[in-house]
Scaffold this motif. Structure first.
Motif, PDB file in Angstrom:
ATOM      1  N   VAL A   5      -8.028  -2.037  -3.766  1.00  0.00           N
ATOM      2  CA  VAL A   5      -7.166  -3.189  -4.038  1.00  0.00           C
ATOM      3  C   VAL A   5      -6.441  -3.624  -2.774  1.00  0.00           C
ATOM      4  O   VAL A   5      -6.371  -4.818  -2.470  1.00  0.00           O
ATOM      5  CB  VAL A   5      -6.172  -2.858  -5.177  1.00  0.00           C
ATOM      6  CG1 VAL A   5      -5.156  -3.955  -5.319  1.00  0.00           C
ATOM      7  CG2 VAL A   5      -6.913  -2.665  -6.479  1.00  0.00           C
ATOM      8  N   ALA A   6      -5.935  -2.656  -2.013  1.00  0.00           N
ATOM      9  CA  ALA A   6      -5.215  -3.020  -0.785  1.00  0.00           C
ATOM     10  C   ALA A   6      -6.139  -3.774   0.165  1.00  0.00           C
ATOM     11  O   ALA A   6      -5.747  -4.789   0.755  1.00  0.00           O
ATOM     12  CB  ALA A   6      -4.674  -1.763  -0.124  1.00  0.00           C
TER      13      ALA A   6
ATOM     14  N   THR B   3       0.827  -1.202   0.000  1.00  0.00           N
ATOM     15  CA  THR B   3       0.000   0.000   0.000  1.00  0.00           C
ATOM     16  C   THR B   3       0.865   1.256   0.000  1.00  0.00           C
ATOM     17  O   THR B   3       0.553   2.239  -0.669  1.00  0.00           O
ATOM     18  CB  THR B   3      -0.906   0.004   1.238  1.00  0.00           C
ATOM     19  OG1 THR B   3      -1.434  -1.289   1.389  1.00  0.00           O
ATOM     20  CG2 THR B   3      -2.000   1.003   1.102  1.00  0.00           C
TER      21      THR B   3
ATOM     22  N   GLN C  84      -5.595   6.455  -8.553  1.00  0.00           N
ATOM     23  CA  GLN C  84      -4.666   5.474  -7.959  1.00  0.00           C
ATOM     24  C   GLN C  84      -4.972   5.300  -6.474  1.00  0.00           C
ATOM     25  O   GLN C  84      -5.076   4.188  -5.967  1.00  0.00           O
ATOM     26  CB  GLN C  84      -3.237   5.996  -8.144  1.00  0.00           C
ATOM     27  CG  GLN C  84      -2.179   5.207  -7.416  1.00  0.00           C
ATOM     28  CD  GLN C  84      -1.687   4.025  -8.219  1.00  0.00           C
ATOM     29  OE1 GLN C  84      -1.993   3.914  -9.398  1.00  0.00           O
ATOM     30  NE2 GLN C  84      -0.959   3.133  -7.568  1.00  0.00           N
TER      31      GLN C  84
ATOM     32  N   TYR D  73      -6.484   1.843  -5.731  1.00  0.00           N
ATOM     33  CA  TYR D  73      -5.471   0.924  -5.201  1.00  0.00           C
ATOM     34  C   TYR D  73      -5.461   0.910  -3.672  1.00  0.00           C
ATOM     35  O   TYR D  73      -5.461  -0.140  -3.064  1.00  0.00           O
ATOM     36  CB  TYR D  73      -4.094   1.263  -5.782  1.00  0.00           C
ATOM     37  CG  TYR D  73      -3.953   0.667  -7.150  1.00  0.00           C
ATOM     38  CD1 TYR D  73      -3.449  -0.607  -7.307  1.00  0.00           C
ATOM     39  CD2 TYR D  73      -4.387   1.360  -8.269  1.00  0.00           C
ATOM     40  CE1 TYR D  73      -3.357  -1.178  -8.554  1.00  0.00           C
ATOM     41  CE2 TYR D  73      -4.297   0.804  -9.523  1.00  0.00           C
ATOM     42  CZ  TYR D  73      -3.786  -0.471  -9.670  1.00  0.00           C
ATOM     43  OH  TYR D  73      -3.705  -1.041 -10.890  1.00  0.00           O
TER      44      TYR D  73
ATOM     45  N   PHE E 233       1.952   1.786  -3.415  1.00  0.00           N
ATOM     46  CA  PHE E 233       0.844   2.374  -4.195  1.00  0.00           C
ATOM     47  C   PHE E 233       0.745   3.871  -3.925  1.00  0.00           C
ATOM     48  O   PHE E 233       0.576   4.676  -4.847  1.00  0.00           O
ATOM     49  CB  PHE E 233      -0.485   1.732  -3.806  1.00  0.00           C
ATOM     50  CG  PHE E 233      -0.678   0.331  -4.306  1.00  0.00           C
ATOM     51  CD1 PHE E 233      -0.043  -0.094  -5.460  1.00  0.00           C
ATOM     52  CD2 PHE E 233      -1.504  -0.547  -3.635  1.00  0.00           C
ATOM     53  CE1 PHE E 233      -0.226  -1.375  -5.923  1.00  0.00           C
ATOM     54  CE2 PHE E 233      -1.692  -1.833  -4.091  1.00  0.00           C
ATOM     55  CZ  PHE E 233      -1.052  -2.248  -5.231  1.00  0.00           C
TER      56      PHE E 233
END
Lengths: 222, 391, 170
Positions: free
Chosen positions: C63-64, C33, C55, C59, C36
């Motif tokens: 996503v994390a 993370t 992002q 992310y 990211f």
């Protein structure tokens, strides 16, 4: 319709919110240290020892029979019997407690000591502000701290105290009758043989008017 | 004079900065703005906590805190001192670094959201072209700190609370974004400054706030639901449901770290209320044209505090949902409604000015709401609780 | 190349390295993370606001969390006793460096998309979010729709997988 209930609920809380500012009776809170409500008759927390008259030491009803000590479930009572005797409420010579300790940090307020006491000597208190900075000594009450007058008992449990006093007066009357009978018998005997030790009864007035004077009468026996 | 009162903070900032050399001035101005934010909002947090405790008390016919100072107004001070002096306990099995970072990360992230909020005329710290996007991007990262807190505590309650919180926040982020999207569609901009400017117009003395349109009203309600869930407030406070999870993800936090979580929660609520204010309630614009003389920042902060009061009111009223009810509500009711609302907003846009669009858009929204509410309630997806398992 | 760039680049690389080297899988995810976030900051430093915020939103926000959920659901958060390093690390290294070489070659040999004096980096034209939106809805509407369709089908597929499991369990 969906959401109706939520609106109703919001209305209810809004009514409460406004109402608590408008009508004082909605707020049931008693602001304790400043405001107090009298404890109800049946309130009880820790036991105390009742004494009659002005002198706590002389007037203690307790005769150190140790029934309460034995019955106490958490064993918070500690009694040391006296070696000498002194006259009790009924005029009989009785042992008295030299030490009577209750550890109220152990006491569970079950009132069994009160139930079992044949002498109406131990009763439940309503005093609850007992906090102390001394965890051990401060919560171990000795005879002197436990002794409270019968007037105090009347002030905290008036109905119960009246019953107790009536009961004691009745006992005393019985005792008096017995004593009277004994005295009569003694007198009859004395007529035959006049050398008999009189019982330690200075005066035996007839049934005094009920009420507060009963107490005084009860101790007169002593 | 009116102008000066409106711009008092801006002028004050310029005056303070003018003592510094010129090359330092822009940086100092930004620093001053940051400082103002991190002073103002914790102060408002203290006021909110007091309001909440007293307000909830009154809703339950109690007094609430009234001991510290007159009417208990110094209660937050006492609370602050208490939490600062309490022992900071870290469980032995806890993951020390992550455990420490979680509350710090939360507070930092939550404060970053204020950077783009227009708190008054010319009172935006960073007027960004993609302000709304920035706000949501930052808001999404709070989930990570919640997870960090729950996972690092090595406590089943914490982990369960964190999982619930993350699941809930992800679920409600979708309606949150979609309900804000209508505003973007209407304004044609992601800049929060432009969104406020678009609402700062008056016809017949009445403002052009988006809440006064059918789609805006529906959007506002959906936004309010989503934000309540997003900030883990009652009735969506399952992540910290004390009857089941002790305190949820911050069970193992004490002392100042706990205070940071508390601060983060409330400051987050305020920032998301500020965004709602900006999007739907006209930001810093006055509710009536004749009230235009009142400084703009008064309106912004007033509206934010009003939203906080509504949060408190809801907390005083509504019981906590069950996890399945929460998820059903998000995916089967709120999400479809936001999608419908998006279509309605598009319809509104293309129907052009006139009374017809009011009728058509309102009719569609009411119809969909009623139908979905009915069917959802009949199927037991939403609506009153059923105590199947308790009986 | 400013100090800011090096600070952010250092952060990203450190995050990426930590994501590979740390023992605890959840720590790896958190380090990822950080990487990211560094990447997002790099985008922002290049004045690409939309890419930077997207992002962060996608992310860090999604996503994390997804990675972390996956780790926790598969009991991967427990560190294996016999070390975390695969025995085929050499193969992995070769693959990674191969991909790096290809990408570096591609980047170095691509022509400058922006007109400007040869060799000298030029200031990128300010691409606003609105421009990106217009491009997506205008010129690139077909690719966008295809991507949307793909994602929707993936979503439905996931739902079907989940439902199938439930039925078989009953």
């Amino acid at each position: 319709m969906l959401g109706e209930g939520i609106l109703k609920g919001l209305g209810e809380t809004a009514r409460n919110f406004v109402g608590s500012y408008v009508s004082a009776e909605r707020l049931t809170t008693i602001q304790y240290p400043e405001e107090r409500i009298a404890p109800i008759e049946a309130t009880r927390d820790f036991p105390f020892l009742v004494y009659d008259g002005a002198d706590w030491e002389a007037g203690l009803r307790c005769v150190a029979c140790q029934i309460c000590e034995k019955e106490c479930p958490p064993k918070c009572i500690y009694i040391v019997k006296s070696t000498d005797k002194k006259p009790d409420a009924l005029g009989k010579l009785q042992i008295y407690p030299v030490r009577f300790d209750i550890d109220i940090s152990v006491c569970m307020s079950c009132q069994i000591c009160v139930e079992v006491c044949p002498f109406e000597a131990i009763k439940m208190d309503t005093q609850f502000e007992l906090s102390t900075t001394d965890r051990f000594g401060g919560l171990l009450y000795d005879r002197k701290e436990l002794a409270k007058s019968n007037e105090y008992y009347h002030s905290i449990h008036p109905i119960e105290a009246k019953k107790v006093d009536a009961h004691l007066a009745e006992e005393k009357m019985k005792a008096d009758a017995k004593a009277g009978a004994a005295a009569a018998a003694a007198a009859a005997k004395a007529a035959a043989a006049p050398v008999v030790a009189k019982p330690a009864v200075p005066a035996t007035p007839a049934a005094a008017p009920a009420g507060a004077t009963q107490r005084a009468e009860g101790e007169k026996q002593g | 004079m009116i102008e000066k009162a409106d711009q008092i903070f801006v002028l004050l900032g310029h005056w303070l900065v003018s003592f510094l050399p010129v090359w330092l001035q822009p940086a100092a101005m930004v620093l001053l703005g940051v400082l103002a934010i991190i002073v103002t909002f914790p102060a408002l947090f203290a006021i909110t906590v007091l309001l909440e405790r007293k307000g909830l008390g009154r809703m339950q016919n109690r007094y609430g805190p009234n001991r510290v100072g007159p009417f208990g107004i110094f209660q937050p001070v006492a609370d602050g001192i208490k939490s600062l002096t309490k022992e900071d306990i870290v469980p032995t099995s806890a993951d020390g670094v992550v455990h420490f970072l979680a509350p710090v990360f939360l507070v930092v992230v939550v404060f970053m959201g204020y950077a783009v909020l227009p708190m008054g005329r010319n009172m935006t710290l960073v007027s960004m072209d993609a302000g709304l996007l920035f706000f949501f991007a930052i808001g999404a990262s709070t989930e990570l700190s919640v997870f960090m807190a729950g996972w690092s505590s090595r406590n089943k309650y914490s982990l369960l609370g964190a999982m619930r919180a993350v699941a809930q926040m992800i679920s409600y982020e979708v309606p949150l974004l979609l309900s804000s999207l209508t505003i973007v569609m209407m304004t044609g901009s992601l800049s929060l400054g432009k969104i406020v400017e678009a609402q700062n117009q008056y016809t017949w003395g009445l403002p052009h706030w988006y809440i006064f349109t059918p789609w805006g009203f529906a959007g506002f309600l959906l936004y309010a639901v989503a934000t309540t869930a997003e900030s883990n407030r009652s009735p969506f406070d399952l992540p910290e449901g004390e009857s089941e999870l002790v305190a949820g993800y911050f069970t193992e936090y004490s002392g100042f770290k706990f205070a940071l979580f508390f601060l983060g929660e409330y400051v987050g609520m305020m920032s998301i209320s500020g965004l709602g204010t900006t999007l739907f309630l006209g930001g810093w614009s006055a509710p009536l044209q004749i009230l235009g003389w009142v400084p703009s920042w008064c309106w912004f902060f007033g509206k934010v505090m009003m939203s906080m009061c509504v949060f408190i009111w809801m907390r005083g009223t509504l019981p906590r949902l069950r996890q399945d009810q929460l998820m059903n509500f998000a995916w089967k009711f709120v999400l479809p409604l936001t999608l419908v609302n998006l279509m309605v907003a598009a319809t509104w846009r293309f129907l052009g000015a006139g009374w017809e669009r009011w009728v058509i858009c309102s009719a569609i929204l009411i119809l969909v709401y009623t139908l979905m509410g009915r069917s959802g309630m009949r199927r037991g997806h939403i609506g009153p609780r059923s105590y199947r398992y308790a009986e | 190349m400013s100090i800011v760039f090096f600070a952010i680049a250092g952060l990203s690389v450190a995050g990426a390295l930590a994501a590979v080297a740390l023992k605890n899988t959840v720590h790896c995810a958190l380090a990822l993370t950080v990487a990211f976030a560094g990447l997002a900051l790099l985008f922002l430093e290049l004045d690409a606001q939309f890419a930077g915020f997207a992002q962060i939103l996608v992310y860090i926000g999604a996503v994390a969390i997804l990675v972390v959920f996956a780790i926790l659901l598969t009991r991967g958060s427990e560190t294996p006793k016999d070390g975390i390093y695969s025995t085929k690390w050499l193969l992995g290294l070769v693959t990674a460096s191969g991909i790096f070489a290809v990408l570096a070659w591609a980047v170095l040999h691509s022509t400058w998309a922006l007109p400007g004096p040869e060799g000298a980096p030029t200031a990128a034209p300010a691409v606003t979010v609105m421009d990106i939106g217009n491009a997506l809805m205008g010129r690139y509407v077909l690719p966008l729709e295809i991507v949307a369709l793909l994602l929707t089908s993936a979503l439905i597929g996931a739902v079907i997988v989940a439902m199938h499991e439930k039925e078989s369990a009953q």
